[in-house]
Write a protein that holds these residues in place. Structure first.
Motif, PDB file in Angstrom:
ATOM      1  N   ARG A 125      -0.073  -0.364   5.806  1.00  0.00           N
ATOM      2  CA  ARG A 125      -0.385  -1.761   5.497  1.00  0.00           C
ATOM      3  C   ARG A 125      -1.503  -1.801   4.475  1.00  0.00           C
ATOM      4  O   ARG A 125      -2.453  -1.028   4.554  1.00  0.00           O
ATOM      5  CB  ARG A 125      -0.834  -2.451   6.783  1.00  0.00           C
ATOM      6  CG  ARG A 125      -1.129  -3.903   6.651  1.00  0.00           C
ATOM      7  CD  ARG A 125      -1.389  -4.515   8.038  1.00  0.00           C
ATOM      8  NE  ARG A 125      -1.799  -5.896   7.900  1.00  0.00           N
ATOM      9  CZ  ARG A 125      -3.055  -6.295   7.841  1.00  0.00           C
ATOM     10  NH1 ARG A 125      -4.028  -5.418   7.911  1.00  0.00           N
ATOM     11  NH2 ARG A 125      -3.343  -7.572   7.718  1.00  0.00           N
ATOM     12  N   THR A 126      -1.399  -2.682   3.501  1.00  0.00           N
ATOM     13  CA  THR A 126      -2.433  -2.862   2.487  1.00  0.00           C
ATOM     14  C   THR A 126      -3.106  -4.204   2.709  1.00  0.00           C
ATOM     15  O   THR A 126      -2.434  -5.223   2.861  1.00  0.00           O
ATOM     16  CB  THR A 126      -1.838  -2.819   1.066  1.00  0.00           C
ATOM     17  OG1 THR A 126      -1.192  -1.569   0.886  1.00  0.00           O
ATOM     18  CG2 THR A 126      -2.921  -2.995   0.024  1.00  0.00           C
ATOM     19  N   SER A 127      -4.428  -4.201   2.729  1.00  0.00           N
ATOM     20  CA  SER A 127      -5.191  -5.425   2.897  1.00  0.00           C
ATOM     21  C   SER A 127      -6.123  -5.566   1.706  1.00  0.00           C
ATOM     22  O   SER A 127      -6.868  -4.643   1.378  1.00  0.00           O
ATOM     23  CB  SER A 127      -6.000  -5.352   4.199  1.00  0.00           C
ATOM     24  OG  SER A 127      -6.834  -6.477   4.316  1.00  0.00           O
ATOM     25  N   GLU A 158      -0.912 -12.592   2.886  1.00  0.00           N
ATOM     26  CA  GLU A 158      -0.391 -11.227   2.818  1.00  0.00           C
ATOM     27  C   GLU A 158       0.249 -10.937   1.474  1.00  0.00           C
ATOM     28  O   GLU A 158       0.138  -9.827   0.957  1.00  0.00           O
ATOM     29  CB  GLU A 158       0.616 -10.987   3.950  1.00  0.00           C
ATOM     30  CG  GLU A 158      -0.060 -10.869   5.294  1.00  0.00           C
ATOM     31  CD  GLU A 158       0.863 -10.286   6.337  1.00  0.00           C
ATOM     32  OE1 GLU A 158       1.857  -9.635   5.978  1.00  0.00           O
ATOM     33  OE2 GLU A 158       0.582 -10.492   7.522  1.00  0.00           O
ATOM     34  N   THR A 159       0.930 -11.911   0.897  1.00  0.00           N
ATOM     35  CA  THR A 159       1.605 -11.670  -0.384  1.00  0.00           C
ATOM     36  C   THR A 159       1.255 -12.705  -1.444  1.00  0.00           C
ATOM     37  O   THR A 159       1.714 -12.586  -2.573  1.00  0.00           O
ATOM     38  CB  THR A 159       3.136 -11.675  -0.192  1.00  0.00           C
ATOM     39  OG1 THR A 159       3.537 -12.947   0.313  1.00  0.00           O
ATOM     40  CG2 THR A 159       3.572 -10.566   0.744  1.00  0.00           C
TER      41      THR A 159
END
Length: 197
Positions: A70-72, A127-128
């Motif tokens: 996961r990328t934050s 998130e996006t």
């Protein structure tokens, strides 16, 4: 025909890489030419090609599939990218308002933070997707709506290209116009008449 002798230390795997020892004189046998096979270890088989970033597969993921994880991305990171893009547009004097910049400078001096880098920029990050609000001071003589459109385009491009988020909106607010001292009537002071103090 007498069997060819292999020099000590070379096993059967290395026999194809080196010529066979000659047969005793007078036997009439001729040593066979070296067998085709891999080149000696001293010469590389192919030239070295450096690895391509992203081509290595340390995670063990199946090629062609996205690696797991996961990328934050923090709002502060998106705000800095947007601020740099907005400042680069010709006609933007500064970001933020006068009061906001002063408050940010005091906060930076006390807390040691770097909020001045993102002064005048507010972001909301999902998130996006991301939404960006920019408050700026324009240079005098620049058409304000054209400046706002240029800032909007620059921020859209920077956030989408560098951060990878889909920008849903960029709201630009022109808070003030910076007037150069040469044009500012308040900056022109009355010169005393000759001979008067």
């Amino acid at each position: 025909m007498e069997d060819a002798q292999i020099t000590p230390g070379n096993g059967p795997a290395a026999a194809g890489n080196q010529p066979l020892s000659p047969t005793p004189a007078g036997s009439g046998a001729v040593s066979p030419p070296p067998a085709a096979g891999p080149k000696p270890a001293s010469a590389p088989a192919q030239p070295y090609v450096p690895p391509v970033p992203g081509a290595a597969n340390p995670s063990g993921a199946v090629p062609g599939e996205e690696p797991g994880g996961r990328t934050s991305i923090a709002e502060q990171a998106v705000a800095k990218v947007a601020a740099i893009a907005a400042r680069a547009v010709p006609g933007v004097h500064t970001l933020g308002t006068g009061g906001g910049r002063t408050l940010g400078a005091v906060r930076d001096a006390v807390a040691g933070s770097d909020s001045s880098a993102t002064a005048g920029v507010n972001v909301e990050v999902g998130e996006t997707e991301a939404a960006v609000d920019i408050t700026l001071v324009a240079d005098y003589g620049i058409p304000l709506t054209r400046l706002a459109d240029s800032v909007r385009s620059a921020v859209y491009a920077a956030v989408e290209d560098l951060v990878g988020l889909n920008v849903v909106e960029v709201n630009v607010s022109v808070a003030d116009v910076h007037v150069p001292e040469a044009l500012d009537p308040r900056a022109v002071k009355r010169q005393p008449a000759a001979g008067q103090d």
